[in-house]
Each structure stands twice: as structure tokens, then as C-alpha cells.
Scaffold this motif. Structure first.
Motif, mmCIF file in Angstrom:
data_model
loop_
_atom_site.group_PDB
_atom_site.id
_atom_site.type_symbol
_atom_site.label_atom_id
_atom_site.label_comp_id
_atom_site.label_asym_id
_atom_site.label_seq_id
_atom_site.Cartn_x
_atom_site.Cartn_y
_atom_site.Cartn_z
ATOM 1 N N GLN A 247 22.049 21.066 39.424
ATOM 2 C CA GLN A 247 21.412 20.193 40.753
ATOM 3 C C GLN A 247 20.990 18.573 40.109
ATOM 4 N N GLY A 248 20.439 18.710 38.704
ATOM 5 C CA GLY A 248 20.207 17.443 38.183
ATOM 6 C C GLY A 248 21.012 16.674 37.833
ATOM 7 N N VAL B 277 24.879 24.718 29.412
ATOM 8 C CA VAL B 277 23.584 25.839 29.430
ATOM 9 C C VAL B 277 24.157 27.014 28.576
ATOM 10 N N THR C 18 19.970 25.638 45.484
ATOM 11 C CA THR C 18 19.485 25.678 44.383
ATOM 12 C C THR C 18 17.950 26.464 44.293
ATOM 13 N N THR C 19 17.557 26.325 45.432
ATOM 14 C CA THR C 19 15.871 26.837 45.458
ATOM 15 C C THR C 19 16.254 28.474 45.680
ATOM 16 N N TYR D 53 8.430 28.696 41.358
ATOM 17 C CA TYR D 53 8.798 30.147 41.179
ATOM 18 C C TYR D 53 8.326 30.426 39.603
ATOM 19 N N SER E 240 19.645 24.598 37.868
ATOM 20 C CA SER E 240 18.834 23.711 37.855
ATOM 21 C C SER E 240 19.320 22.466 37.115
ATOM 22 N N THR E 241 20.319 23.061 35.981
ATOM 23 C CA THR E 241 20.890 21.550 35.416
ATOM 24 C C THR E 241 22.125 21.086 36.344
ATOM 25 N N ILE F 246 17.469 30.266 42.162
ATOM 26 C CA ILE F 246 16.173 30.074 41.474
ATOM 27 C C ILE F 246 15.101 31.268 41.809
ATOM 28 N N GLY F 247 15.076 31.305 43.148
ATOM 29 C CA GLY F 247 14.172 32.393 43.881
ATOM 30 C C GLY F 247 14.765 33.792 43.611
ATOM 31 N N ARG G 143 18.836 28.736 35.224
ATOM 32 C CA ARG G 143 18.961 27.408 34.471
ATOM 33 C C ARG G 143 20.022 26.660 34.687
ATOM 34 N N VAL H 262 13.641 19.630 40.815
ATOM 35 C CA VAL H 262 14.031 20.535 40.175
ATOM 36 C C VAL H 262 13.232 21.193 39.372
ATOM 37 N N ARG I 239 11.270 24.858 40.076
ATOM 38 C CA ARG I 239 11.028 25.867 39.303
ATOM 39 C C ARG I 239 9.608 26.195 38.794
ATOM 40 N N VAL J 122 23.368 26.157 24.777
ATOM 41 C CA VAL J 122 21.766 26.025 24.820
ATOM 42 C C VAL J 122 20.973 27.233 24.832
ATOM 43 N N PHE J 123 21.383 28.177 25.850
ATOM 44 C CA PHE J 123 20.405 29.204 26.384
ATOM 45 C C PHE J 123 21.231 30.608 26.145
ATOM 46 N N LEU K 186 20.216 21.495 47.621
ATOM 47 C CA LEU K 186 18.902 21.726 47.194
ATOM 48 C C LEU K 186 18.436 22.998 47.699
ATOM 49 N N PRO L 256 13.823 31.608 37.509
ATOM 50 C CA PRO L 256 13.720 30.158 37.094
ATOM 51 C C PRO L 256 14.565 30.293 35.744
ATOM 52 N N ASP L 257 14.023 31.566 34.844
ATOM 53 C CA ASP L 257 14.531 31.447 33.611
ATOM 54 C C ASP L 257 15.768 32.336 33.251
ATOM 55 N N THR M 272 20.081 19.008 31.317
ATOM 56 C CA THR M 272 20.443 17.919 32.351
ATOM 57 C C THR M 272 20.904 16.702 31.613
#
Lengths: 177, 195
Positions: free
Chosen positions: A127-128, A171, A106-107, B156, A124-125, A110-111, A121, B149, B153, A174-175, A103, A115-116, B168
Motif C-alpha cells: 500500500q505504501g 517483506v 488493505t484494511t 487493528y 501494508s508495505t 490486515i483485519g 505486513r 497504513v 495497523r 526482512v520478516f 485501501l 497486522p503482524d 516500505t
């Protein structure tokens, strides 16, 4: 987002409401049954302590010595060969070992990357869609005294690997990579 | 295998620290993590007491059984060695649904209860077939709403904090499906060896 926050704050009280109402309707001695179960819970928490402590200390030694970092940098080029972005490799390797460390990573990702971003992304994915295999095995098998765990660890780690690869592929599609 | 991994992490860590001058970090981490583990176990008491207590009521009132009935077609295929009306099924379902909604705190007690019920079906120190399958489903995670998560997000300042929900879910479905396949593969290898 509004709906999701509402659902996640409403769901637990609603479950409690349902269980208590059905229990009363079916003439279950609700409070006594609750206390009976609660006693089990207390015993369980204490019986888990040595399992958790043993595992957490070993992980802490491995991490604090810097060996975990060395291990990650050793494997990074190898995983890079199959298309795993090097920024994400530490997270992928730590995810099955330590939930809090993952965690934190991941933080951090992202930082650092935003995040985008693709990395944001992906982190984030990932981690989940994976879970801390070592913790789950420790707690679940520890609680019922399983000593010989058969293929459980192998299957769990392969499941993590599949989750990581699946996250990268999904990911990317999709992105866009 | 867990013995090997456990010893390896500690031994490699200590040896590595000898050559890298991180011994004082190791020392500190050792006692801090032991402390953390005690704190974690104690903080687990509240959730374990609450959810196991509540689930006892659900079990006594037949609610768990009703839930198991609803999902029987899927669950009997996944766990062929558990009798369809056994309370283990109800606990497995509660654990999986709690995981889906990201209620990690509620999921653990149900998972442990499920394991206890499975152990009663197969009282040995060796993990049973259904235990391994259950573990595989758990480690591949079945989160539908990754709350933590999303929160990170948002912190940030993501333009769309929830846009990773779809990816996910897809990744989770693939990994859970894969985990079940791998579990089946290992099971057939085990039974071929005649164990």
C-alpha cells in the motif's frame, strides 16, 4: 511513533510559516499573490471534474458488475506461479486502478490475517510503496490537456509491478516468508 | 491507450453484468460514482486553492528556486530537458517532498503545477519526455512515512505498527529506481524509432 506523529502534525504549519516569512521578507505582496494562485486552483478543480468523473464511473461499472473479481480470480493462479501469494493478488491488481478500493482491501487483509502476519505486513508495505497510476495519469494529464500520453501508462503500470514484486521480496527477507 | 482501458472497463463491466444478473448493482454504482466524482472535485477545490496560493508566494519569493538549486545535481540528471533554473524544477521537488511525507493533499496541486510548467516548455498535446519521467516517479510512489497504513495497523492492534516503515522505504526505493530505468529504456526505444 511519537516522533512520527509529531513530525506529521508539525510539518504543514511549519511550511506555511516558512513560506509566509520568506515571502514577507522578500517583499512579495503575499495576500494578493495567494489569491491569484487560489483563483487558478478553483479553475483547475472544475476542469478536472469531467476527467475524474469519466474514469471513476468506468471503474465503478467494472467493479460493481463483478467483472473485476472475475478478472482477479482469473489471474491469481498465473501470478501464484511467480510466487505472489494468492491472498495478495486482488490488492496487487486493484492498486493501480482504484486508490479507495486498494485501501479497503488493505484494511480487510490486515483485519482478516492480523497486522503482524506475513500477509498483513505485505499488504501494508505494498500500500505504501505503490500509487494509483490511473488516478495520477487522469488528474495530471487531464489538468494540462495531454491527449497523447506516449509511454506514460506502460511505464506507470510497469512501475507498479516492480513495486509489488519488490514488496514481496523485501517483506520475505526482512520478516521471513 | 487510456481510451482502450476506459472503454474496456465499462464495456466488459456492462457485458459481464448482463450474464451475471448484477445489472442493478451496476446501475447503482454508475450514479453513485458520478456523484462521488463531483464531490471529490469539489473537495479538491480547498486543497488546490490553498496550496497553489501558498506555492505562488513561495515561487515569487524565490523559495522554490532555492530548493531546486539544492537538489540540482539529482534533478537535472532525471530531467535533462528542463532548464536548471526553470520553476518546473521547484514544483517537481515540492511534489516529491510532499509525497515523501505522505501529504497526498498537498502533493497533487504541486504535481499539477509541475505539469503545467512542463507543458509551457513543450506546448503540444503529446506528453513530453520529462512528463513521462515525472509520472513514473509519482506512480512508483516515494512515501517515507505511510501515515494511513500506520493508522490502520494501530486500529487493528499491531504490536509494532511502524515496523513496516523500513520495508516500505526499501520497496519504494527499488520501485522508483526501477521506474526510472524503465522510463529511460522506453525513451531510448522511442528515440531509436525517431519520434
Amino acid at each position: 511513533m511519537g516522533i512520527i506523529t509529531t513530525v506529521s502534525t508539525w510539518i504543514i504549519p511549519c511550511i506555511i510559516l516558512l513560506v509566509l516569512l520568506v515571502g514577507t521578507w522578500k517583499r512579495v505582496p503575499t495576500y494578493e499573490t495567494f489569491v491569484e494562485g487560489g483563483k487558478e486552483g478553483v479553475k483547475l478543480a472544475f476542469s478536472l471534474l469531467p476527467f475524474l468523473l469519466g474514469m471513476m464511473v468506468a471503474i465503478a461499472i467494472f467493479r460493481a458488475s463483478g467483472a473485476m473479481e472475475a478478472f482477479v480470480s482469473l489471474l491469481s493462479p498465473l501470478l501464484g506461479l511467480i510466487g505472489v501469494p494468492s491472498e495478495i493478488v486482488p490488492l496487487a491488481l486493484v492498486r493501480p486502478i482504484s486508490g479507495t478500493a486498494a485501501l479497503g482491501m488493505t484494511t480487510e487483509l490486515i483485519g482478516t490475517y492480523g497486522p503482524d502476519s506475513f500477509i498483513g505486513r505485505l499488504a501494508s508495505t505494498m500500500q505504501g510503496s505503490t500509487d494509483t497510476t490511473l488516478y495520477i495519469i487522469t488528474v495530471y494529464f487531464g489538468a494540462v490537456g495531454i491527449k497523447r500520453m506516449g509511454d506514460a501508462l506502460k511505464v506507470g503500470l510497469i512501475a507498479d509491478f516492480i513495486g509489488i514484486i519488490a514488496s514481496i521480496i523485501v517483506v520475505s527477507i526482512v520478516f521471513g516468508g | 491507450m487510456v481510451n482502450i482501458i476506459w472503454v474496456m472497463m465499462a464495456v466488459i463491466g456492462i457485458l459481464y453484468a448482463m450474464f451475471n444478473g448484477t445489472m442493478s448493482d451496476v446501475n447503482k454504482a454508475l450514479f453513485e460514482s458520478a456523484d462521488d466524482a463531483v464531490m471529490l472535485s469539489i473537495s479538491l477545490i480547498s486543497v488546490l486553492v490553498f496550496w497553489i496560493g501558498l506555492m505562488k508566494i513561495a515561487e515569487a519569493s524565490g523559495l522554490l528556486e532555492g530548493m531546486a538549486k539544492l537538489f540540482r545535481p539529482i534533478i537535472t540528471r532525471l530531467f535533462p530537458d528542463i532548464p536548471p533554473n526553470h520553476p518546473a524544477m521547484g514544483y517537481i521537488l515540492s511534489n516529491v517532498s510532499a509525497n515523501m511525507f505522505g501529504l497526498g493533499n498537498a502533493a497533487t496541486p504541486m504535481g499539477i503545477k509541475a505539469m503545467q510548467e512542463m507543458k509551457e516548455l513543450n506546448p503540444s498535446e503529446e506528453a513530453s519526455r520529462s512528463m513521462i519521467t515525472f509520472l513514473a516517479i509519482n506512480t512508483s510512489s516515494v512515501t517515507l512515512i505511510p501515515t494511513t497504513v500506520i493508522a490502520i495497523r494501530m486500529k487493528y492492534e499491531s504490536i509494532a505498527p511502524t515496523e513496516i516503515v523500513a520495508t516500505t522505504i526499501i520497496a519504494t526505493l527499488i520501485s522508483t529506481f526501477g521506474a526510472v530505468l524503465v522510463d529511460r529504456l522506453f525513451y531510448s526505444l522511442r528515440s531509436r524509432r525517431g519520434q
